[in-house]
Enzyme design. Structure first.
Site, PDB file in Angstrom:
ATOM      1  N   HIS A 189       0.420   4.303  -2.694  1.00  0.00           N
ATOM      2  CA  HIS A 189       0.162   5.683  -2.277  1.00  0.00           C
ATOM      3  C   HIS A 189       1.272   6.609  -2.748  1.00  0.00           C
ATOM      4  CE1 HIS A 189      -3.457   5.441   0.262  1.00  0.00           C
ATOM      5  NE2 HIS A 189      -3.106   4.182   0.396  1.00  0.00           N
ATOM      6  N   ASN A 242      -4.322   8.005   5.796  1.00  0.00           N
ATOM      7  CA  ASN A 242      -4.151   7.752   7.216  1.00  0.00           C
ATOM      8  C   ASN A 242      -4.759   6.418   7.620  1.00  0.00           C
ATOM      9  OD1 ASN A 242      -3.576   8.395   9.813  1.00  0.00           O
ATOM     10  ND2 ASN A 242      -5.334   9.716  10.135  1.00  0.00           N
ATOM     11  N   HIS A 254      -5.612  -6.097  -3.463  1.00  0.00           N
ATOM     12  CA  HIS A 254      -6.525  -6.343  -2.342  1.00  0.00           C
ATOM     13  C   HIS A 254      -6.695  -7.832  -2.039  1.00  0.00           C
ATOM     14  CE1 HIS A 254      -8.608  -2.120  -2.453  1.00  0.00           C
ATOM     15  NE2 HIS A 254      -7.368  -2.102  -2.014  1.00  0.00           N
ATOM     16  N   ARG A 283       0.815  -1.209   0.000  1.00  0.00           N
ATOM     17  CA  ARG A 283       0.000   0.000   0.000  1.00  0.00           C
ATOM     18  C   ARG A 283       0.856   1.269   0.000  1.00  0.00           C
ATOM     19  NH1 ARG A 283      -4.167  -2.783   2.086  1.00  0.00           N
ATOM     20  NH2 ARG A 283      -3.882  -3.542  -0.017  1.00  0.00           N
TER      21      ARG A 283
HETATM   22  C1  LIG Z   1      -5.179   9.833  11.658  1.00  0.00           C
HETATM   23  O1  LIG Z   1      -4.331   9.276  12.641  1.00  0.00           O
HETATM   24  C2  LIG Z   1      -4.138  10.124  13.742  1.00  0.00           C
HETATM   25  C3  LIG Z   1      -3.129   9.492  14.680  1.00  0.00           C
HETATM   26  O2  LIG Z   1      -3.049   8.105  14.519  1.00  0.00           O
HETATM   27  C4  LIG Z   1      -5.496  10.386  14.418  1.00  0.00           C
HETATM   28  O3  LIG Z   1      -5.330  11.252  15.510  1.00  0.00           O
HETATM   29  C5  LIG Z   1      -6.443  11.007  13.400  1.00  0.00           C
HETATM   30  O4  LIG Z   1      -7.717  11.187  13.962  1.00  0.00           O
HETATM   31  C6  LIG Z   1      -6.562  10.131  12.184  1.00  0.00           C
HETATM   32  N1  LIG Z   1      -7.354  10.788  11.166  1.00  0.00           N
HETATM   33  C7  LIG Z   1      -8.341  10.172  10.538  1.00  0.00           C
HETATM   34  C8  LIG Z   1      -9.033  10.952   9.484  1.00  0.00           C
HETATM   35  O5  LIG Z   1      -8.669   9.037  10.810  1.00  0.00           O
END
Ligand SMILES: *[C@@H]1O[C@H](CO)[C@@H](O)[C@H](O)[C@H]1NC(C)=O
Ligand SMILES: *[C@@H]1O[C@H](CO)[C@@H](O)[C@H](O)[C@H]1NC(C)=O
Ligand SMILES: *[C@@H]1O[C@H](CO)[C@@H](O)[C@H](O)[C@H]1NC(C)=O
Ligand SMILES: *[C@@H]1O[C@H](CO)[C@@H](O)[C@H](O)[C@H]1NC(C)=O
Ligand SMILES: *[C@@H]1O[C@H](CO)[C@@H](O)[C@H](O)[C@H]1NC(C)=O
Ligand SMILES: *[C@@H]1O[C@H](CO)[C@@H](O)[C@H](O)[C@H]1NC(C)=O
Ligand SMILES: *[C@@H]1O[C@H](CO)[C@@H](O)[C@H](O)[C@H]1NC(C)=O
Length: 347
Positions: A74, A102, A203, A70
């Site tokens: 990305h 994320n 996947h 992945r």
């Molecule tokens: C992304 O990861 C961070 C830390 O792991 C977290 O605080 C944040 O809420 C996450 N954002 C999303 C959109 O999930």
């Protein structure tokens, strides 16, 4: 019932008809400056260093294979395969996790890349780019999970620019997108419907978050989804904000094979972007072909990976070879960091 029969038939066929892996590789055009022998004299054992390291890591954590694959996707989709995804401060990088990727990029993948790079440095000196390490790690993730051992052209250089949140968002097709929405996004980077079906086969390993497929199970079942599959997903994700995850390929979640396409034929694809490959007339036949012939899938996957792996690459005198994959080299960055490194005189 029909779908169960079909599934059995397809599994049986795949078992009987899969010949040994092809020795020659169908290749797309190779970008000027990249080559299959790039590190032949500067780091002759690069392939075995990478493979040996990952073999050990996967014994501890097989989930890492999907995570590394992945990272390469990305990286390449967002401003080219230049390791910008690894930079602390990038929208999808290891520290500043603000954009949706994320949800899919795991910290242990970034750690593995850095550890692997440190090992390569000890054996060969700082000659191999982080972008090449990412591309090789992706290939070996595929191979060690049971997939094709496709050849990777090397010589990428590491980028100097962070990927902003907006660029990241605009470049990555979301799992909730259908084929009609994804094809034009891919067309901008010269990938076509056959690349889409082949690359989606990634996947066949990995996991998905409830949030990425809640559009298919809330408030009610997406009619293109199998009933039993739906019921089980609702148990895993009792609400659309559940933080649970589930496997992407229910038949063989940790093996790189063609079962993902068998899932789609049985309407057990997890994301909209998966199942729609079987629903859309432009991609349906290729899904069936791959479900019936794993060798054909492996061949096309290797082809499309080499094509994708050359998107927006930096070669020759462009970019740099990062000393630390998570940071641009000193002298390229802000004054305070140059000062901190104590080597501003060099620049
Ligand atoms: C992304 O990861 C961070 C830390 O792991 C977290 O605080 C944040 O809420 C996450 N954002 C999303 C959109 O999930
Ligand atoms: C990024 O996107 C947001 C909303 O989609 C927009 O308001 C903002 O101006 C964009 N920023 C840049 C730098 O393009
Ligand atoms: C694909 O998604 C777009 C945007 O959500 C929607 O407008 C369109 O109707 C969808 N196409 C198909 C064939 O489902
Ligand atoms: C996570 O999934 C399990 C079943 O796999 C379920 O029992 C549990 O309620 C789920 N948890 C959340 C927070 O969604
Ligand atoms: C999800 O949302 C519901 C309300 O819609 C709330 O009661 C629940 O605590 C939330 N769960 C999580 C895991 O955030
Ligand atoms: C499966 O695909 C391979 C690779 O393209 C091809 O050589 C072979 O003939 C195909 N097998 C069948 C049964 O179609
Ligand atoms: C690499 O760079 C990151 C980000 O600046 C930093 O946190 C980390 O300590 C660095 N690692 C090494 C080994 O210098």
């Amino acid at each position: 019932m029909a779908s169960i029969l079909l599934c059995f038939l397809v599994s049986a066929l795949a078992l009987i008809s899969s010949p040994p892996p092809a020795l020659s590789q169908n290749l797309p055009p190779i970008v000027n400056g990249l080559s299959f022998t790039f590190y032949k004299s500067s780091c002759p054992n690069l392939d075995s260093i990478v493979r040996g390291f990952l073999k050990k890591e996967f014994k501890k954590n097989i989930g890492l294979a999907a995570a590394l694959l992945r990272v390469h996707f990305h990286d390449c989709f967002v401003q080219g395969c230049d390791a910008s995804v690894l930079l602390d401060g990038s929208a999808s990088g290891p520290s500043e996790k603000k954009a949706p990727p994320n949800l899919t990029l795991r910290p242990e993948a970034f750690k593995a890349i850095n550890d692997l790079r440190a090992l390569i440095d000890r054996k060969c000196g700082r000659v191999v780019s982080c972008a090449d390490v990412v591309a090789l790690a992706a290939r070996d993730s595929v191979f060690l999970a049971g997939g094709p051992n496709y050849r990777v052209p090397l010589g990428r250089r590491d980028g100097l620019n962070f990927a902003t949140r907006n660029v990241t968002l605009a470049s990555l097709p979301a799992p909730t997108f259908n084929v009609s929405v994804i094809l034009p996004i891919l067309a901008r980077i010269n990938l076509d419907a056959s690349d889409l079906v082949a690359l989606s086969g990634g996947h066949t390993i990995g996991r998905g978050h409830c949030a990425s497929f809640s559009n298919r199970i809330f408030p009610s079942r997406d009619p293109t989804m199998d009933q039993t599959f739906f019921k089980n997903l609702r148990l895993t994700c009792p609400s659309s904000n559940s933080t649970n995850t589930t496997v992407l390929d229910i038949r063989s979640p940790n093996v790189f094979d063609n079962k993902y396409y068998v899932d789609l034929l049985n309407r057990q694809g997890l994301f909209t972007s998966d199942e729609d490959l079987y629903m859309d007339s432009r991609t349906k036949q290729r899904v069936i072909d791959f479900a019936l012939n794993q060798s054909f899938f492996f061949e096309r996957f290797g082809f499309s990976m080499v094509k994708m792996g050359q998107l927006g690459v930096l070669t020759g005198g462009n970019g740099e070879i990062r000393s630390n994959c998570s940071a641009r080299n000193a002298g390229r960055i802000s004054m305070w960091q140059v000062g901190e490194e104590g080597d501003s005189a060099a620049y």
